[in-house]
Design a protein around this motif. Structure first.
Motif, PDB file in Angstrom:
ATOM      1  N   ALA A 146       0.491  -1.511  -0.141  1.00 41.39           N
ATOM      2  CA  ALA A 146      -0.123  -0.118   0.067  1.00 41.39           C
ATOM      3  C   ALA A 146       0.798   0.825  -0.170  1.00 41.39           C
ATOM      4  O   ALA A 146       0.481   2.568  -0.292  1.00 41.39           O
ATOM      5  CB  ALA A 146      -0.641   0.144   1.058  1.00 41.39           C
ATOM      6  N   SER A 147       2.047   1.280   0.865  1.00 43.47           N
ATOM      7  CA  SER A 147       2.717   2.532   0.368  1.00 43.47           C
ATOM      8  C   SER A 147       3.573   2.626  -0.296  1.00 43.47           C
ATOM      9  O   SER A 147       4.208   3.944  -1.047  1.00 43.47           O
ATOM     10  CB  SER A 147       3.698   2.364   2.242  1.00 43.47           C
ATOM     11  OG  SER A 147       3.059   2.720   3.837  1.00 43.47           O
ATOM     12  N   GLU A 183       1.120   3.959  -2.904  1.00 42.84           N
ATOM     13  CA  GLU A 183       0.648   5.407  -2.058  1.00 42.84           C
ATOM     14  C   GLU A 183       2.314   6.758  -2.989  1.00 42.84           C
ATOM     15  O   GLU A 183       1.670   7.467  -3.514  1.00 42.84           O
ATOM     16  CB  GLU A 183       1.061   5.773  -0.870  1.00 42.84           C
ATOM     17  CG  GLU A 183      -0.560   6.719  -0.574  1.00 42.84           C
ATOM     18  CD  GLU A 183      -1.541   6.904  -1.067  1.00 42.84           C
ATOM     19  OE1 GLU A 183      -1.674   7.503  -1.225  1.00 42.84           O
ATOM     20  OE2 GLU A 183      -2.245   5.673  -0.932  1.00 42.84           O
ATOM     21  N   ASP A 207       1.763   6.737  -6.367  1.00 39.94           N
ATOM     22  CA  ASP A 207       0.172   7.083  -7.031  1.00 39.94           C
ATOM     23  C   ASP A 207       0.795   9.144  -6.999  1.00 39.94           C
ATOM     24  O   ASP A 207       0.091   9.750  -7.681  1.00 39.94           O
ATOM     25  CB  ASP A 207      -0.803   6.507  -6.519  1.00 39.94           C
ATOM     26  CG  ASP A 207      -2.366   7.524  -6.637  1.00 39.94           C
ATOM     27  OD1 ASP A 207      -2.320   7.276  -8.309  1.00 39.94           O
ATOM     28  OD2 ASP A 207      -2.756   7.842  -6.008  1.00 39.94           O
ATOM     29  N   ILE A 208       1.279   9.014  -6.017  1.00 41.68           N
ATOM     30  CA  ILE A 208       1.699  10.958  -5.526  1.00 41.68           C
ATOM     31  C   ILE A 208       2.525  11.695  -7.286  1.00 41.68           C
ATOM     32  O   ILE A 208       2.238  12.304  -7.773  1.00 41.68           O
ATOM     33  CB  ILE A 208       1.962  11.153  -4.364  1.00 41.68           C
ATOM     34  CG1 ILE A 208       0.705  11.177  -2.970  1.00 41.68           C
ATOM     35  CG2 ILE A 208       2.871  12.503  -4.298  1.00 41.68           C
ATOM     36  CD1 ILE A 208       1.725  10.643  -1.841  1.00 41.68           C
ATOM     37  N   ARG A 260       3.028  13.634   2.486  1.00 38.04           N
ATOM     38  CA  ARG A 260       1.554  13.059   1.762  1.00 38.04           C
ATOM     39  C   ARG A 260       1.703  11.774   2.005  1.00 38.04           C
ATOM     40  O   ARG A 260       0.643  10.865   1.748  1.00 38.04           O
ATOM     41  CB  ARG A 260       1.737  13.451   0.821  1.00 38.04           C
ATOM     42  CG  ARG A 260       1.729  15.288   0.100  1.00 38.04           C
ATOM     43  CD  ARG A 260       1.776  15.346  -1.060  1.00 38.04           C
ATOM     44  NE  ARG A 260      -0.173  14.844  -2.162  1.00 38.04           N
ATOM     45  CZ  ARG A 260      -0.073  14.889  -2.585  1.00 38.04           C
ATOM     46  NH1 ARG A 260       1.176  15.795  -4.147  1.00 38.04           N
ATOM     47  NH2 ARG A 260      -0.827  14.592  -3.609  1.00 38.04           N
ATOM     48  N   VAL A 261       2.524  10.786   2.470  1.00 35.00           N
ATOM     49  CA  VAL A 261       2.862   9.645   2.523  1.00 35.00           C
ATOM     50  C   VAL A 261       2.914   9.264   4.598  1.00 35.00           C
ATOM     51  O   VAL A 261       3.804  10.441   5.129  1.00 35.00           O
ATOM     52  CB  VAL A 261       4.078   9.025   2.186  1.00 35.00           C
ATOM     53  CG1 VAL A 261       4.173   7.681   1.575  1.00 35.00           C
ATOM     54  CG2 VAL A 261       3.382   9.324   0.570  1.00 35.00           C
ATOM     55  N   GLN A 276      -6.303  -1.331  -6.635  1.00 34.17           N
ATOM     56  CA  GLN A 276      -6.413  -0.127  -5.822  1.00 34.17           C
ATOM     57  C   GLN A 276      -7.781   0.192  -5.430  1.00 34.17           C
ATOM     58  O   GLN A 276      -8.071   1.034  -4.728  1.00 34.17           O
ATOM     59  CB  GLN A 276      -5.305   0.934  -5.401  1.00 34.17           C
ATOM     60  CG  GLN A 276      -5.359   1.748  -4.415  1.00 34.17           C
ATOM     61  CD  GLN A 276      -5.598   3.102  -4.227  1.00 34.17           C
ATOM     62  OE1 GLN A 276      -6.098   3.427  -4.945  1.00 34.17           O
ATOM     63  NE2 GLN A 276      -5.005   3.386  -3.117  1.00 34.17           N
TER      64      GLN A 276
END
Length: 129
Positions: free
Chosen positions: A39-40, A43, A46-47, A67-68, A119
């Motif tokens: 998941a991280s 993330e 995705d950012i 943001r993370v 996701q």
């Protein structure tokens, strides 16, 4: 209304939020695991895909920190793993030698596009249901 009653209600709501977060992160980890991501990891990809939409675009690592939801050192290790896997590239910031740029590689963009629906599907199932 007594403070204790208000406090209990807030605690219950907070614990509900944490429980939804934990279940959602576990489910994202489960569906992304066959693709070599957690998941991280997703993330960060995705950012970067959002902040740097074109191939070759870069984002400062410092912009990811807030943001993370990882410590700066954990984020640095995660970016190192993503770099080792060929998903991102790091480079030094010429203007500020302490700064580090990170960008998605073509492979990173392709993997992000491939797993994005997975996701988002988890988010829809866990948060809309």
């Amino acid at each position: 209304m007594a403070l204790n009653t208000v406090s209990t209600g807030l605690e219950e709501r907070w614990r509900d939020i944490l429980a939804v977060h934990a279940r959602t992160m576990c489910e994202i980890d489960r569906v992304l695991h066959p693709h070599g991501l957690g998941a991280s990891d997703f993330e960060v990809l995705d950012i970067l895909a959002t902040e740097s939409p074109r191939e070759g675009d870069q984002c400062r690592v410092q912009n990811l920190v807030g943001r993370v939801h990882l410590s700066q050192s954990a984020l640095s290790r995660l970016i190192g793993r993503l770099e080792k896997d060929g998903l991102v590239e790091r480079s030094m910031c010429v203007e500020d030698r302490r700064g580090v740029w990170v960008s998605l590689t073509r492979r990173g963009r392709e993997l992000h596009s491939e797993v994005l629906p997975l996701q988002r599907g988890v988010l829809a199932k866990m948060l809309d249901g």
